[in-house]
Design a protein around this motif. Structure first.
Motif, PDB file in Angstrom:
ATOM      1  N   ALA B 101       0.842  -1.202   0.000  1.00 54.10           N
ATOM      2  CA  ALA B 101       0.000   0.000   0.000  1.00 54.10           C
ATOM      3  C   ALA B 101       0.879   1.255   0.000  1.00 54.10           C
ATOM      4  O   ALA B 101       0.609   2.229   0.698  1.00 54.10           O
ATOM      5  CB  ALA B 101      -0.935  -0.007   1.212  1.00 54.10           C
ATOM      6  N   GLY B 102       1.951   1.185  -0.753  1.00 58.09           N
ATOM      7  CA  GLY B 102       2.834   2.330  -0.887  1.00 58.09           C
ATOM      8  C   GLY B 102       3.953   2.381   0.141  1.00 58.09           C
ATOM      9  O   GLY B 102       4.845   3.213   0.049  1.00 58.09           O
ATOM     10  N   ARG B 103       3.923   1.511   1.136  1.00 58.00           N
ATOM     11  CA  ARG B 103       4.968   1.530   2.177  1.00 58.00           C
ATOM     12  C   ARG B 103       6.022   0.459   1.871  1.00 58.00           C
ATOM     13  O   ARG B 103       5.700  -0.719   1.715  1.00 58.00           O
ATOM     14  CB  ARG B 103       4.367   1.241   3.556  1.00 58.00           C
ATOM     15  N   GLU B 104       7.256   0.878   1.810  1.00 58.51           N
ATOM     16  CA  GLU B 104       8.327  -0.098   1.620  1.00 58.51           C
ATOM     17  C   GLU B 104       8.535  -0.885   2.913  1.00 58.51           C
ATOM     18  O   GLU B 104       8.170  -0.428   3.995  1.00 58.51           O
ATOM     19  CB  GLU B 104       9.626   0.614   1.224  1.00 58.51           C
ATOM     20  N   ILE B 105       9.119  -2.050   2.775  1.00 59.56           N
ATOM     21  CA  ILE B 105       9.419  -2.879   3.950  1.00 59.56           C
ATOM     22  C   ILE B 105      10.900  -2.764   4.258  1.00 59.56           C
ATOM     23  O   ILE B 105      11.738  -2.846   3.356  1.00 59.56           O
ATOM     24  CB  ILE B 105       9.067  -4.368   3.689  1.00 59.56           C
ATOM     25  N   GLU B 106      11.215  -2.540   5.530  1.00 56.55           N
ATOM     26  CA  GLU B 106      12.611  -2.591   5.979  1.00 56.55           C
ATOM     27  C   GLU B 106      12.750  -3.807   6.880  1.00 56.55           C
ATOM     28  O   GLU B 106      12.106  -3.884   7.929  1.00 56.55           O
ATOM     29  CB  GLU B 106      12.997  -1.315   6.738  1.00 56.55           C
ATOM     30  N   LEU B 107      13.572  -4.745   6.445  1.00 54.75           N
ATOM     31  CA  LEU B 107      13.688  -6.017   7.166  1.00 54.75           C
ATOM     32  C   LEU B 107      14.949  -6.027   8.017  1.00 54.75           C
ATOM     33  O   LEU B 107      16.057  -5.878   7.511  1.00 54.75           O
ATOM     34  CB  LEU B 107      13.744  -7.186   6.160  1.00 54.75           C
ATOM     35  N   ASP B 108      14.755  -6.217   9.314  1.00 53.25           N
ATOM     36  CA  ASP B 108      15.865  -6.315  10.257  1.00 53.25           C
ATOM     37  C   ASP B 108      16.080  -7.801  10.566  1.00 53.25           C
ATOM     38  O   ASP B 108      15.164  -8.473  11.036  1.00 53.25           O
ATOM     39  CB  ASP B 108      15.486  -5.537  11.533  1.00 53.25           C
ATOM     40  N   VAL B 109      17.275  -8.297  10.261  1.00 54.57           N
ATOM     41  CA  VAL B 109      17.549  -9.724  10.466  1.00 54.57           C
ATOM     42  C   VAL B 109      18.454  -9.911  11.680  1.00 54.57           C
ATOM     43  O   VAL B 109      19.478  -9.243  11.794  1.00 54.57           O
ATOM     44  CB  VAL B 109      18.231 -10.335   9.215  1.00 54.57           C
ATOM     45  N   VAL B 110      18.050 -10.791  12.594  1.00 60.06           N
ATOM     46  CA  VAL B 110      18.895 -11.067  13.765  1.00 60.06           C
ATOM     47  C   VAL B 110      19.152 -12.557  13.870  1.00 60.06           C
ATOM     48  O   VAL B 110      18.375 -13.374  13.373  1.00 60.06           O
ATOM     49  CB  VAL B 110      18.241 -10.562  15.082  1.00 60.06           C
ATOM     50  N   GLU B 111      20.273 -12.887  14.509  1.00 64.56           N
ATOM     51  CA  GLU B 111      20.624 -14.290  14.744  1.00 64.56           C
ATOM     52  C   GLU B 111      19.624 -14.910  15.717  1.00 64.56           C
ATOM     53  O   GLU B 111      19.351 -14.377  16.783  1.00 64.56           O
ATOM     54  CB  GLU B 111      22.048 -14.383  15.292  1.00 64.56           C
TER      55      GLU B 111
END
Lengths: 324, 451
Positions: B101-111
């Motif tokens: 819906a127009g919002r980009e996704i920022e993915l935070d990856v953790v162990e």
């Protein structure tokens, strides 16, 4: 095939026992370094398992370097050349541990010889973590094996002993060689500490450091040599293990270290004979435990250790604090 | 009940699972734009060109903060990194197509480590709007209670223990799972062995499974299935320690027993080690067939010599070359993307990450359309129930029990000389209704009701 009372035929019994002796041989080469270092330096080196791990990773890199440059074994001559290259890779992998272990002893371990044991344990534990991260940085987090030779792993390409024809069961030739190398290492260490001048100096230093210094022995050099020797044998065992296509992982040193402690507790801290007997016992008990009752796989070596501690607390060949 | 028919390579190519496909999704699929539907741009996916996009004033400007916990180091990173790569590829494609819906996704990856609850709590504290992972079965069991307590949607990438949504958490709200649960692959393994050998030809079977919740779960279901459909008896069961460095004695025991079937749920380095040491001792000759639900997860580590013999592998809900590229290009396109970005063969765990992200994104996109604004967590959770969506693996439905249902893949593991990689041939796919019980039923009891 003749049946044993346990309903396991002789071929299976032989393979189970060989599996155990193979594992024991590897464990002995790790534990011998650990026990020598403890016997002479009085340091329980928690990072010792990482020398084993580094040896395994070095083998994957060096063997891969050779494998992609040497023709695959197809006849006796090419097999001999290939085998020679792998032997060189194993020795190189172990040899690289000599300066690494020596430098660690000289720069990090030496300043804390006179500190309480707790400091030594904390420091060597810190070293363990640093070495694990170093392995991850260099080789990554995923299991690594040497490059295949025409789709076959190194040990399969070197499967030259016709075990099935000779003995009626299939078994890896490389594992057989590894067992003999383990026995050879044991005999070498006995000879070295018993018959050579350097070995006697090391033993003398282990028994009485001040007296050894008084007669002109440089205890610093002896300690560095012993630590480097321990690193060499740990790296040697890791490299040999890796030749059998067992994936090298950054965590492999942890399990090896724990089992090495079991071995030297069973054999007696500081005893090479004890390490050898303890390692073979641990390996064979482990293998037969799986064969007879698979859920006991992890518990079996520790159960054996508890039993020995109860019956003979000093270990089978107790020589706490000195090389024997 | 009777087992439903199996779909085969000659069967349906669009791999419809259970549930209903939405009108627009169906139209898009029918129009041949399945790839766009699956990955791209959820606006394009769920809205027709002639439909109005929701008023942007009702949707926050800032990117969607998302968290993924996965194994990035250690032996389990063989699976965990695949999930990370897949999730990142899905995020990349969604963002390239305009976001959710127009919002980009920022993915935070953790162990992932063994800090499942701590990782999730940190995500929540950091304001993450959605969380993905974990890989670990035991970790997932630990985590779900916390997810329900804190109320931020979690879609597990893996952690596939069957009893999770059957017994441990029978009325979840915020906890979901994308990847096929164990019953689907363990039952598929048993059915494959029976199809290949014939029920009357299977008298004995053996097990080698990793010693933790996943391995125990897989063995229980495999045993239940094969014993329900044949008169076979188990002659050996070994549970090597996870990430062990030696399987030789387990192999010796199997070789000694000469079972008709060997089942193994070993994965990663354990799978490589088992097959390598199995080759050393003639395990492939001592057994008629080896079936392993996750052997192909080690595709990037096998050499051709490891997989010689009659070895069949599952590939959970995704195999990049099925249906083959002539009929379904998205799988091959995903393969090419993974090769280019990470030089890796995308395995089912790649899809675990990819599908979890896509599931959430497509559901939220539709919800924004419906609500005219950004939804709350409760609304997202409600919308996920029954949500159907496409990925390159085909069609998936997140069912009311919060387990996603997709096809199960199983085929012969072999070496492709041309590509110089392991591949799966003679693929059979099974409708999820064939290998998993209806929501609300217990898997083993359901299998024991088969006639």
């Amino acid at each position: 095939m003749i049946e044993l009372p346990l309903f396991i035929d002789l071929g299976d019994a032989a393979v189970h026992t060989l599996n155990g002796i193979f594992r024991g041989s590897i464990l002995f080469m790790i534990a011998s370094g650990l026990t020598i270092i403890f016997g002479v330096l009085g340091v329980l080196n928690l990072a010792h398992g990482e020398f084993y791990g580094i040896g395994a990773f070095l083998l994957t890199s060096i063997a891969t370097f050779f494998v992609v440059r040497i023709a695959a074994p197809t006849d006796p001559l090419s097999t001999a050349i290939f085998a020679a290259a792998i032997v060189i890779a194993v020795l190189l992998s172990a040899a690289i541990l000599i300066p690494i272990a020596g430098a660690i002893e000289a720069t990090v371990i030496r300043p804390i010889y006179d500190r309480a044991e707790m400091y030594q344990l904390l420091l060597t534990y810190a070293l363990l973590l640093i070495l694990v991260d170093t392995i991850r940085i260099i080789w990554g987090s995923q299991p690594v094996r040497p490059a295949a030779v025409d789709g076959q792993q190194i040990h399969a390409a070197l499967d030259v002993i016709p075990m099935e024809e000779l003995f009626g069961f299939q078994y890896s030739s490389v594992r057989i060689f590894t067992i003999f190398i383990g026995i050879g290492t044991f005999l070498f260490l006995l000879w070295f500490f018993d018959r050579t001048k350097t070995g006697r100096i090391i033993r003398a230093t282990a028994i009485d450091r001040e007296a050894a210094t008084a007669i002109g022995v440089s205890s610093d050099r002896v300690f560095t040599l012993v630590f480097a020797l321990g690193g060499f044998f740990a790296g040697f065992s890791g490299a040999l293990y890796s030749v059998s296509a067992i994936p090298a992982t950054a965590e492999m040193g942890g399990t090896a270290l724990v089992l090495s402690f079991v071995v030297i507790v069973i054999g007696g801290l500081g005893s090479i004979r004890g390490s050898f007997v303890g390692a073979i016992l641990v390996g064979v008990v482990w293998s037969w435990a799986i064969a007879e009752y698979p859920p006991a796989e992890i518990a079996a070596p520790f159960a054996l250790m508890i039993l020995v501690l109860l019956v003979r607390p000093e270990g089978l060949y107790g020589a706490w604090g000195e090389i024997e | 009940m009777d087992k439903p028919d199996t779909q085969t390579e000659e069967g349906r190519a669009d791999s419809n699972g259970i549930g209903n496909i939405g009108r627009r999704g169906m139209l898009k699929a029918a129009g041949g734009t399945a790839l766009a539907i699956a990955l791209a741009g959820c606006s394009d996916v769920l809205l027709g060109d002639d439909e109005e996009v929701v008023d942007v004033a009702d949707v926050p400007d800032e990117p969607v903060e998302a968290g993924l916990q996965t194994f990035t180091e250690g032996p389990a990173s063989v699976l965990g990194l695949q999930a990370q790569f897949g999730a990142e590829e899905a995020v990349r494609r969604i963002n390239d197509a305009g976001g959710v819906a127009g919002r980009e996704i920022e993915l935070d990856v953790v162990e992932e480590g063994d800090s499942w609850i701590e990782n999730y709590s940190r995500f929540v504290d950091d304001g993450k709007e959605v969380t993905f992972g974990p890989i670990s079965s035991g970790g997932h069991l630990d985590l779900v209670g916390e997810v329900e307590a804190q109320g931020v949607v979690n879609i597990a990438t893996d952690g596939t223990v069957t009893r999770m949504f059957e017994e441990e958490l029978d009325d979840p709200t915020y906890a979901f799972r994308f990847q096929n649960h164990d019953v689907m692959e363990a039952a598929s393994a048993a059915l494959t062995a029976i199809e290949q050998l014939g029920a009357d030809e299977i008298d004995t079977y053996a097990n080698i499974n990793p010693d933790y919740a996943f391995g125990q779960d897989e063995r229980e279901i495999f045993n239940a299935t094969i014993e329900q459909l044949t008169d076979a008896e188990e002659v050996y069961s070994g549970f090597p320690e996870l990430a062990t460095d030696d399987m030789s004695t387990h192999v010796t025991s199997v070789v000694s027993e000469e079972p008709d079937v060997l089942f193994t749920s070993c994965w990663g380095g354990d799978a490589t080690l088992l097959l390598s040491q199995g080759q050393d001792q003639g395990m492939m000759d001592a057994t008629d067939i080896i079936v392993g639900p996750v052997l192909y997860g080690s595709a990037n580590d096998f050499s051709s010599g490891d997989i010689e013999g009659n070895i069949w592998s599952g590939s959970r809900n995704f195999y990049w070359d099925f249906p083959d590229s002539d009929r379904w290009s998205p799988g091959r396109e995903l393969f090419d993307a993974a090769q280019e970005a990470e030089d890796t063969i995308p395995t089912a765990h790649y899809m675990s990450g990819y599908g979890a992200v896509t599931c959430w994104a497509t559901a939220v996109e539709g919800l924004v359309d419906m609500l005219g604004g950004w939804p709350e967590q409760e609304q997202i959770a409600a919308a996920l129930e029954g949500h159907g969506f496409y990925t390159p693996a085909g069609y998936h439905v997140m069912a009311e029990d919060h387990q996603c249902y997709s096809n199960a893949h199983f085929g012969r593991l072999t070496w492709n000389d041309e590509m110089d990689i392991p591949v799966i041939e003679e693929m059979t796919i099974r409708d999820p209704r064939e290998v998993s019980p209806p929501p609300g039923e217990i898997s083993v009891e359901w299998i024991e009701s088969w006639s």
